[in-house]
Design a protein around this motif. Structure first.
Motif, PDB file in Angstrom:
ATOM      1  N   ILE A 212       0.836  -1.207   0.000  1.00  0.00           N
ATOM      2  CA  ILE A 212       0.000   0.000   0.000  1.00  0.00           C
ATOM      3  C   ILE A 212       0.876   1.266   0.000  1.00  0.00           C
ATOM      4  N   TYR A 215       2.302   1.901  -3.375  1.00  0.00           N
ATOM      5  CA  TYR A 215       1.189   2.274  -4.262  1.00  0.00           C
ATOM      6  C   TYR A 215       0.757   3.724  -3.986  1.00  0.00           C
ATOM      7  N   ASN A 216       0.542   4.039  -2.712  1.00  0.00           N
ATOM      8  CA  ASN A 216       0.080   5.386  -2.350  1.00  0.00           C
ATOM      9  C   ASN A 216       1.081   6.471  -2.753  1.00  0.00           C
ATOM     10  N   ILE A 222       1.318  11.169  -8.785  1.00  0.00           N
ATOM     11  CA  ILE A 222       0.496  11.407  -9.983  1.00  0.00           C
ATOM     12  C   ILE A 222      -0.516  12.518  -9.713  1.00  0.00           C
ATOM     13  N   TYR A 227      -0.678  20.193 -14.696  1.00  0.00           N
ATOM     14  CA  TYR A 227      -1.286  19.950 -16.012  1.00  0.00           C
ATOM     15  C   TYR A 227      -0.372  20.388 -17.159  1.00  0.00           C
ATOM     16  N   LEU A 234       6.707  13.838 -18.867  1.00  0.00           N
ATOM     17  CA  LEU A 234       5.680  12.909 -18.382  1.00  0.00           C
ATOM     18  C   LEU A 234       6.108  11.460 -18.578  1.00  0.00           C
ATOM     19  N   TYR A 274      -4.502  -2.170 -12.224  1.00  0.00           N
ATOM     20  CA  TYR A 274      -5.149  -1.098 -12.999  1.00  0.00           C
ATOM     21  C   TYR A 274      -4.128   0.003 -13.305  1.00  0.00           C
ATOM     22  N   SER A 275      -3.377   0.396 -12.276  1.00  0.00           N
ATOM     23  CA  SER A 275      -2.398   1.463 -12.473  1.00  0.00           C
ATOM     24  C   SER A 275      -1.244   1.020 -13.365  1.00  0.00           C
ATOM     25  N   LYS A 277      -1.864  -0.639 -15.868  1.00  0.00           N
ATOM     26  CA  LYS A 277      -2.628  -0.719 -17.124  1.00  0.00           C
ATOM     27  C   LYS A 277      -2.811  -2.154 -17.606  1.00  0.00           C
TER      28      LYS A 277
ATOM     29  N   PHE B  24      -5.869   2.646   1.555  1.00  0.00           N
ATOM     30  CA  PHE B  24      -5.517   2.488   0.155  1.00  0.00           C
ATOM     31  C   PHE B  24      -6.250   3.541  -0.671  1.00  0.00           C
ATOM     32  N   GLN B  25      -5.512   4.258  -1.504  1.00  0.00           N
ATOM     33  CA  GLN B  25      -6.133   5.352  -2.263  1.00  0.00           C
ATOM     34  C   GLN B  25      -6.728   4.827  -3.572  1.00  0.00           C
ATOM     35  N   ASN B  26      -7.635   3.880  -3.450  1.00  0.00           N
ATOM     36  CA  ASN B  26      -8.139   3.249  -4.678  1.00  0.00           C
ATOM     37  C   ASN B  26      -9.199   4.064  -5.392  1.00  0.00           C
ATOM     38  N   TYR B  28      -8.794   6.998  -6.493  1.00  0.00           N
ATOM     39  CA  TYR B  28      -8.187   7.894  -7.459  1.00  0.00           C
ATOM     40  C   TYR B  28      -7.764   7.135  -8.708  1.00  0.00           C
ATOM     41  N   ASP B  29      -8.195   7.659  -9.876  1.00  0.00           N
ATOM     42  CA  ASP B  29      -7.867   6.995 -11.143  1.00  0.00           C
ATOM     43  C   ASP B  29      -6.579   7.588 -11.718  1.00  0.00           C
ATOM     44  N   THR B  30      -5.486   6.883 -11.512  1.00  0.00           N
ATOM     45  CA  THR B  30      -4.177   7.376 -11.942  1.00  0.00           C
ATOM     46  C   THR B  30      -4.091   7.469 -13.468  1.00  0.00           C
ATOM     47  N   ASN B  31      -4.695   6.475 -14.131  1.00  0.00           N
ATOM     48  CA  ASN B  31      -4.601   6.457 -15.595  1.00  0.00           C
ATOM     49  C   ASN B  31      -5.382   7.620 -16.218  1.00  0.00           C
ATOM     50  N   LYS B  33      -5.694  10.582 -14.935  1.00  0.00           N
ATOM     51  CA  LYS B  33      -4.875  11.798 -14.818  1.00  0.00           C
ATOM     52  C   LYS B  33      -3.811  11.821 -15.918  1.00  0.00           C
ATOM     53  N   ILE B  34      -3.136  10.697 -16.100  1.00  0.00           N
ATOM     54  CA  ILE B  34      -2.076  10.630 -17.123  1.00  0.00           C
ATOM     55  C   ILE B  34      -2.672  10.923 -18.508  1.00  0.00           C
ATOM     56  N   LYS B  35      -3.810  10.304 -18.788  1.00  0.00           N
ATOM     57  CA  LYS B  35      -4.436  10.509 -20.103  1.00  0.00           C
ATOM     58  C   LYS B  35      -4.855  11.965 -20.299  1.00  0.00           C
ATOM     59  N   LEU B  37      -3.430  14.526 -19.207  1.00  0.00           N
ATOM     60  CA  LEU B  37      -2.232  15.314 -19.520  1.00  0.00           C
ATOM     61  C   LEU B  37      -1.831  15.131 -20.984  1.00  0.00           C
ATOM     62  N   PRO B  66     -13.461   7.826 -17.093  1.00  0.00           N
ATOM     63  CA  PRO B  66     -12.912   8.504 -15.909  1.00  0.00           C
ATOM     64  C   PRO B  66     -12.191   9.805 -16.240  1.00  0.00           C
ATOM     65  N   GLU B  70     -11.386  14.305 -14.668  1.00  0.00           N
ATOM     66  CA  GLU B  70     -10.045  14.914 -14.682  1.00  0.00           C
ATOM     67  C   GLU B  70      -9.993  16.113 -15.612  1.00  0.00           C
ATOM     68  N   ASN B  73     -11.688  19.027 -14.114  1.00  0.00           N
ATOM     69  CA  ASN B  73     -10.808  19.663 -13.111  1.00  0.00           C
ATOM     70  C   ASN B  73      -9.804  20.575 -13.805  1.00  0.00           C
TER      71      ASN B  73
END
Lengths: 296, 176
Positions: A212, A215-216, A222, A227, A234, A274-275, A277, B24-26, B28-31, B33-35, B37, B66, B70, B73
């Motif tokens: 965790i 991961y955190n 991120i 922006y 990136l 998921y992170s 991908k 656990f920060q589940n 938040y959708d990390t992908n 945010k990346i997309k 950008l 998702p 983002e 925002n």
């Protein structure tokens, strides 16, 4: 132990030990003061006896000194987590054990040492929070050193693991709350859990929390991304985040293997994949979670 | 001594109670945010015809994604040059309107052909995210070694009169 018991013990010891020393006025004086509950004065006088050429080699001097300082700790410094009286009592009792030849006196003194060492452990635990963790660590290190000296056969590994698990959590709280020293507490949290895993690779809590934690950290980085970041930067940064997600994965997998029915680990694995991908695997764990929830 | 032992017992229990699992920060959708950008960079490094350089810079999304949250925002603080960003969600193909960019999520890939027909009159950049659709898309998100990459179809962009910066081309996987 109350003062009456002390006095009985002292007179018993005095009777036993009296023939072993000649010049005992300082000790007698210290004991009189002790009986009158004048512990500060008793301490000063017994310290003089310890400095005295005639009495400093006598085990009995250290016996009385230990008892006086133990009482001083109990009566005056119980709330002082860095109590000098406690340190002195342990030191004098240990010196007594080193010099003493009378086996009868060994068990009660060992009990006293145990008692004092355990108060150090307890104080270390009480101080184990985000405000006073530094003092706690100092005390816990002292406890380990003294415990190893007092009883080299005692296994303190379990206590050490338990302590580090909580310390890791304290560091993690500081990492969450502290923006200025985030990197420092990130490292400290990770290193503390890694220390637990060195001693106990099968520790579920350390495996899960370390997964965790990595991961955190990636998620926090991120989230903080501006922006305006250009794609070359990136790409480089994403490499770092992926590295952290990959670091999290084996620990979360291990936690899952150890306990496949814990929701947290399934959610954790789904999130990490998921992170990374790897959507198919992430979905796989999401399905497992659904099944688990249906079964309940 | 019994007193001492009971004291230790209490503290040990305290330790057990204190230990808990980290949160656990589940959510938040990390992908996403990346997309988002990447999408912002596409908006900055692609030039639309002059008639598209006025008013809002409109990013349309077909269905749920998702990235919608983002991008919204981002729209609160960022602009594409002087144009404020507006993010519109189209619930179905029929709702698709003129926009600068149309994002078709992975699960809506089957709607690419219909969507293309809807944006055909406009100079809309089509952004997809499914392996193998690079040829029928303008920009297609792909994944390589867990990282976000994109395919860029320069021919399709040229047909829409969209000029791509060399900087963006150099970072893209070319679609021939």
């Amino acid at each position: 132990m109350d003062i009456k018991k002390h006095i009985i013990l002292i007179f018993f010891a005095f009777t036993c030990l009296a023939p072993s020393f000649g010049q005992a006025s300082k000790i007698k004086q210290a004991l009189d003061l002790f009986k009158q509950s004048k512990l500060d004065s008793a301490g000063l006088i017994i310290d003089q006896a310890i400095e005295n050429e005639e009495t400093k080699e006598k085990s009995s001097t250290y016996y009385y000194a230990g008892i006086i300082y133990k009482e001083k700790y109990n009566k005056q410094q119980k709330d002082d987590k860095a109590s000098p009286a406690r340190d002195k009592a342990i030191e004098y009792f240990n010196t007594f054990l080193k010099l003493n030849e009378d086996e009868k006196l060994v068990p009660p003194i060992k009990k006293s040492i145990d008692y004092l060492i355990n108060t150090i452990y307890n104080d270390a635990v009480v101080l184990l929070n985000t405000e006073t963790y530094d003092q706690s660590i100092t005390l816990f290190e002292k406890y380990k050193k003294l415990q190893a000296y007092a009883d080299p056969t005692k296994d303190i590994n379990k206590i050490n693991i338990q302590y580090n698990l909580v310390l890791g959590q304290v560091y993690s709280d500081l990492y969450d709350k502290n923006e200025e020293n985030k990197t420092e507490f990130f490292e400290k949290t990770a290193n503390t859990y890694l220390k637990v895993l060195q001693d106990d690779p099968e520790n579920w809590g350390a495996n899960y929390n370390l997964g965790i934690h990595y991961y955190n950290e990636a998620v926090n980085r991120i989230k903080a991304l501006e922006y305006d970041v250009d794609l070359v930067t990136l790409d480089m940064l994403e490499g770092e985040y992926i590295g952290l997600f990959k670091m999290a994965l084996p620990y979360m997998q291990k936690a899952y293997q150890m306990n496949p029915n814990r929701k947290e680990t399934i959610i954790g694995l789904s999130g990490i994949y998921y992170s990374l991908k790897d959507y198919d695997r992430s979905d796989e764990y999401t399905e497992k979670l659904k099944k688990l929830e249906e079964e309940k | 001594m019994r007193k001492t032992l009971s004291y230790i017992k209490q503290i040990s229990l305290f330790v057990v109670m204190l230990f808990a699992v980290l949160s656990f920060q589940n959510q938040y959708d990390t992908n996403a945010k990346i997309k988002s950008l990447f999408i912002y960079n596409f908006a900055k490094y692609i030039e639309w015809p002059s008639s598209y350089k006025q008013g809002d810079f409109i990013i349309g999304i077909l269905g749920d994604h998702p990235v919608y949250k983002e991008l919204n925002n981002m729209a609160q603080t960022k602009k594409v040059f002087d144009q404020p960003i507006q993010v519109i969600k189209f619930s179905n193909v029929n709702e698709i309107q003129k926009c600068h960019m149309l994002i078709i999520p992975r699960q809506m890939t089957s709607k690419i052909s219909q969507s293309k027909a809807k944006i055909q009159p406009y100079n809309t950049l089509l952004v997809t995210e499914k392996i193998g659709v690079g040829k029928s898309s303008d920009i297609n998100f792909v994944i390589s070694e867990n990282k976000q990459k994109f395919e860029l179809n320069q021919n399709n962009l040229a047909k829409k009169d969209l000029k791509v910066s060399n900087n963006l081309v150099s970072l893209a996987i070319a679609v021939k």
